[in-house]
Design an enzyme around this catalytic site. Structure first.
Site, short mmCIF file in Angstrom:
data_model
loop_
_atom_site.label_atom_id
_atom_site.label_comp_id
_atom_site.label_asym_id
_atom_site.label_seq_id
_atom_site.Cartn_x
_atom_site.Cartn_y
_atom_site.Cartn_z
N GLU A 1 2.68 0.35 -11.06
CA GLU A 1 3.99 0.35 -10.63
C GLU A 1 5.15 1.53 -11.32
O GLU A 1 5.98 1.13 -11.95
CB GLU A 1 4.35 -1.24 -11.23
CG GLU A 1 4.26 -2.46 -10.45
CD GLU A 1 4.96 -2.07 -8.75
OE1 GLU A 1 5.76 -2.38 -8.61
OE2 GLU A 1 4.05 -1.41 -7.61
N SER B 1 1.22 9.28 -8.63
CA SER B 1 3.18 9.30 -8.78
C SER B 1 4.25 9.73 -8.05
O SER B 1 5.23 9.44 -8.12
CB SER B 1 3.24 10.32 -10.41
OG SER B 1 2.23 9.05 -11.04
N PHE C 1 -5.98 2.10 -4.07
CA PHE C 1 -5.84 1.11 -5.08
C PHE C 1 -5.17 0.00 -4.93
O PHE C 1 -3.69 -0.79 -5.29
CB PHE C 1 -4.89 1.68 -6.32
CG PHE C 1 -5.74 2.41 -7.21
CD1 PHE C 1 -7.11 2.52 -7.72
CD2 PHE C 1 -5.15 3.83 -7.10
CE1 PHE C 1 -7.96 3.40 -8.51
CE2 PHE C 1 -5.89 4.84 -7.79
CZ PHE C 1 -7.31 4.52 -8.72
N PRO D 1 -4.91 8.69 -2.53
CA PRO D 1 -5.98 9.84 -3.34
C PRO D 1 -5.32 10.90 -3.39
O PRO D 1 -4.93 11.07 -4.65
CB PRO D 1 -6.77 9.81 -2.45
CG PRO D 1 -6.98 8.12 -1.12
CD PRO D 1 -5.29 7.92 -0.91
N ALA E 1 1.33 -1.21 -0.12
CA ALA E 1 -0.09 -0.20 0.35
C ALA E 1 0.57 1.51 -0.08
O ALA E 1 1.30 1.45 1.00
CB ALA E 1 -0.69 -0.43 1.37
N GLY F 1 -11.53 -9.32 -35.80
CA GLY F 1 -12.92 -9.14 -36.13
C GLY F 1 -13.98 -8.50 -34.81
O GLY F 1 -13.70 -8.68 -33.61
N ARG G 1 -9.88 -19.00 -40.00
CA ARG G 1 -10.53 -18.10 -40.66
C ARG G 1 -10.45 -17.78 -41.96
O ARG G 1 -9.37 -17.71 -42.25
CB ARG G 1 -10.45 -16.96 -39.71
CG ARG G 1 -12.00 -15.21 -40.65
CD ARG G 1 -13.80 -16.30 -39.84
NE ARG G 1 -14.41 -14.97 -40.28
CZ ARG G 1 -15.70 -14.83 -40.30
NH1 ARG G 1 -16.45 -16.74 -39.06
NH2 ARG G 1 -16.26 -14.23 -39.82
N THR H 1 3.44 5.20 -13.94
CA THR H 1 2.87 4.64 -15.15
C THR H 1 4.19 5.26 -16.20
O THR H 1 5.14 5.01 -16.09
CB THR H 1 2.03 6.07 -15.64
OG1 THR H 1 3.08 7.48 -14.88
CG2 THR H 1 1.24 6.57 -14.32
C1 LIG Z 1 -6.09 -1.71 -11.04
C2 LIG Z 1 -4.73 -1.18 -10.20
C3 LIG Z 1 -3.71 -2.00 -9.18
C4 LIG Z 1 -3.05 -0.67 -8.45
N1 LIG Z 1 -2.56 -1.69 -7.03
C5 LIG Z 1 -1.90 -0.44 -6.57
C6 LIG Z 1 -0.82 -1.34 -5.52
O1 LIG Z 1 -1.08 -2.55 -5.50
N2 LIG Z 1 -0.58 -0.60 -4.56
C7 LIG Z 1 -0.48 0.54 -4.16
O2 LIG Z 1 0.42 1.04 -4.11
N3 LIG Z 1 -0.85 1.19 -6.13
C8 LIG Z 1 -1.38 0.44 -6.42
N4 LIG Z 1 -2.16 1.17 -7.71
C9 LIG Z 1 -1.94 2.23 -8.32
C10 LIG Z 1 -1.00 3.09 -9.20
O3 LIG Z 1 0.30 2.51 -8.87
C11 LIG Z 1 -1.60 4.42 -9.85
O4 LIG Z 1 -2.98 4.61 -9.91
C12 LIG Z 1 0.10 5.52 -10.35
O5 LIG Z 1 1.69 5.10 -10.11
C13 LIG Z 1 -0.97 5.89 -11.06
O6 LIG Z 1 -1.34 7.32 -9.53
P1 LIG Z 1 -2.12 7.45 -9.84
O7 LIG Z 1 -3.12 6.93 -10.44
O8 LIG Z 1 -2.59 9.04 -8.48
O9 LIG Z 1 -2.02 8.63 -10.84
P2 LIG Z 1 -1.08 10.22 -11.35
O10 LIG Z 1 -0.39 10.64 -10.31
O11 LIG Z 1 -2.46 11.59 -11.21
O12 LIG Z 1 -0.99 10.91 -12.47
C14 LIG Z 1 -1.82 11.17 -13.42
C15 LIG Z 1 -1.87 11.06 -14.91
O13 LIG Z 1 -1.37 12.46 -15.12
C16 LIG Z 1 0.38 11.81 -14.95
N5 LIG Z 1 2.07 12.09 -14.52
C17 LIG Z 1 1.53 12.69 -12.66
N6 LIG Z 1 3.00 12.94 -12.93
C18 LIG Z 1 3.53 13.06 -13.64
C19 LIG Z 1 4.81 13.76 -13.88
N7 LIG Z 1 6.17 14.14 -13.49
N8 LIG Z 1 4.79 13.88 -15.97
C20 LIG Z 1 4.43 13.66 -16.65
N9 LIG Z 1 3.41 12.78 -16.45
C21 LIG Z 1 2.53 12.52 -15.33
C22 LIG Z 1 0.38 10.19 -15.18
O14 LIG Z 1 1.29 9.22 -16.31
C23 LIG Z 1 -0.89 9.85 -14.90
O15 LIG Z 1 -0.58 9.70 -16.78
C24 LIG Z 1 -2.64 0.91 -9.07
C25 LIG Z 1 -3.87 1.18 -9.60
C26 LIG Z 1 -4.57 0.36 -10.04
C27 LIG Z 1 -5.86 1.34 -11.09
#
Ligand SMILES: Cc1cc2nc3c(=O)[nH]c(=O)nc-3n(C[C@H](O)[C@H](O)[C@H](O)COP(=O)(O)OP(=O)(O)OC[C@H]3O[C@@H](n4cnc5c(N)ncnc54)[C@H](O)[C@@H]3O)c2cc1C
Length: 384
Positions: A365, A132, A156, A128, A124, A341, A270, A367
């Protein structure tokens, strides 16, 4: 340079392939995806075969291999099925933080049951307001005598509904400058008083895993549950990402390969306009492009894992592997649906699930944008 797998690695691959062939039942998989069910029996069987935690030392239940062997397993799981594969590959998620930074007692207590199929872990980190950017955590752990008291919330968290314990990144020193020097990781048991776990639901893909929100309301943990040194949590998590991102690259690689296999089979059967799809040059070119991307993703992923095992940690290469393999999974599964298709759009034809499951590998892990930042910053520093 040697591109040949060792006999042991080939044997591991063979074991997983046989497991997939014998145990992955298409009807059940469809049902698990639709009902968001975790494949519990398959998890237990995979543990019996030694396929979970193979990279843990023997004294903690594993086989003492490198992460390379683990990613071979993850790739084959996900090639067999994207949903089951991701669920199985994440049952030990974050337990490597204990493996790399824990005490002997912590490893005995938490890692052995992971390998034997009696325990599931979760990590974890995301909050919220901190996704990133995890340099500052709102979840705090404050020292009270021989304990820490945790307050705050995570979002998440994969495996939340089934995990026995969580690795939780907390701010132990809110006044630290920079803030990440004041973070620490803790092991929190699921039955801890004050911990509430809520399923998020409504997910696009990887529906055989649970994705949850955790709320910590004065959750008390003893000093035993602190991982490594206080104040080192952020660095531990970054090191963990060097390992876990290779595993996500392997998920993506397996998903892409699995979708490719299915598209090729379909294209060979196909017929339209009196010809097999595979006899149209456009289909051949699609297959050639897909296979080339997959092979490139495989080379990057294997090299990143091999480097890790040689203790040549290279975050740039790890990020390249994760970013490229994720992109490959998204593009190849898209093309696979296209080759099938209209049938590709139906859940009975598995590529629909592969397509939905692929996307997460570009998000969790770190984006794809964050991977690009890591690669670029490594390149720029090198030029200085
Ligand atoms: C199904 C699922 C499972 C998950 N499992 C885990 C888990 O087990 N443990 C855990 O801790 N987390 C988990 N996550 C969380 C996941 O790691 C985060 O959603 C991810 O790191 C992005 O954070 P955010 O959603 O807050 O997006 P944000 O950080 O708000 O980013 C939103 C957008 O802005 C972009 N962005 C942000 N900062 C920058 C920057 N500096 N430069 C360029 N672009 C940027 C991002 O690339 C993205 O496109 C999970 C998420 C999902 C959907």
């Amino acid at each position: 340079m040697d591109f040949e797998l060792t006999q042991e690695q080939k044997d591991i691959q063979k074991t997983v392939r046989e497991f997939v062939q014998e145990e992955f039942d298409k009807e059940k998989i469809l049902e698990w995806d639709q009902t968001h069910a975790f494949p519990k029996d398959l998890w237990k069987k995979a543990c019996k075969l030694g396929l979970i935690g193979i990279h843990f030392p023997q004294e903690y239940g594993g086989r003492g291999t490198g992460i390379f062997e683990n990613i071979l397993i993850v790739e084959e799981f996900c090639r067999g099925d994207s949903g089951v594969g991701v669920a199985l590959s994440l049952v030990d998620f974050s337990s490597e933080v204990i493996l790399r930074f824990g005490t002997t007692e912590q490893m005995k207590k938490y890692l052995i049951p992971i390998c034997s199929g009696e325990s599931i872990s979760a990590g974890a980190y995301t909050e919220p307001d901190h996704g990133s950017d995890i340099t500052l955590m709102f979840t705090t752990a404050s020292r009270q005598g021989d304990s820490f008291v945790i307050n705050g919330g995570k979002i998440f968290t994969t495996n939340g509904t089934i995990a026995d314990f969580f690795i939780v990144l907390c701010q132990t020193d809110p006044s630290a400058k920079p803030s990440y020097r004041g973070q620490s990781t803790f092991i929190v048991q699921r039955e801890a008083e004050g911990l509430t776990i809520t399923e998020l639901g409504g997910k696009m893909g990887i529906r055989m895993t649970s994705t949850t929100q955790l709320s910590f309301n004065s959750v008390k943990v003893s000093l035993f549950h602190l991982l490594g040194q206080e104040g080192k949590g952020f660095y531990q998590v970054l090191e963990f990402f060097d390992e876990s991102r290779v595993e996500i690259a392997a998920q993506a690689l397996g998903i892409a390969q699995g979708a490719f296999d299915r598209a090729l089979d379909y294209a060979k059967q196909r017929e339209q306009f009196g010809k097999k799809l595979v006899d149209f040059q456009i289909t051949q070119h699609k297959l050639a492009d897909m296979a080339t991307k997959i092979e490139t993703a495989r080379l990057l992923t294997y090299k990143a894992a091999w480097n890790f095992d040689k203790k040549r940690i290279d975050p740039k290469l790890t990020s390249m592997a994760k970013m490229f393999a994720g992109k490959t999974a998204v593009e190849v599964t898209d093309e696979a649906v296209q080759i099938l298709g209209g049938y590709g759009y139906l859940s009975d034809y598995e590529v629909e699930r592969f397509y939905r499951d692929a996307k997460i590998t570009e998000i969790y892990e770190g984006t794809k944008e964050i991977q690009k930042n890591t690669i670029a910053s490594a390149l720029i520093n090198k030029l200085k």
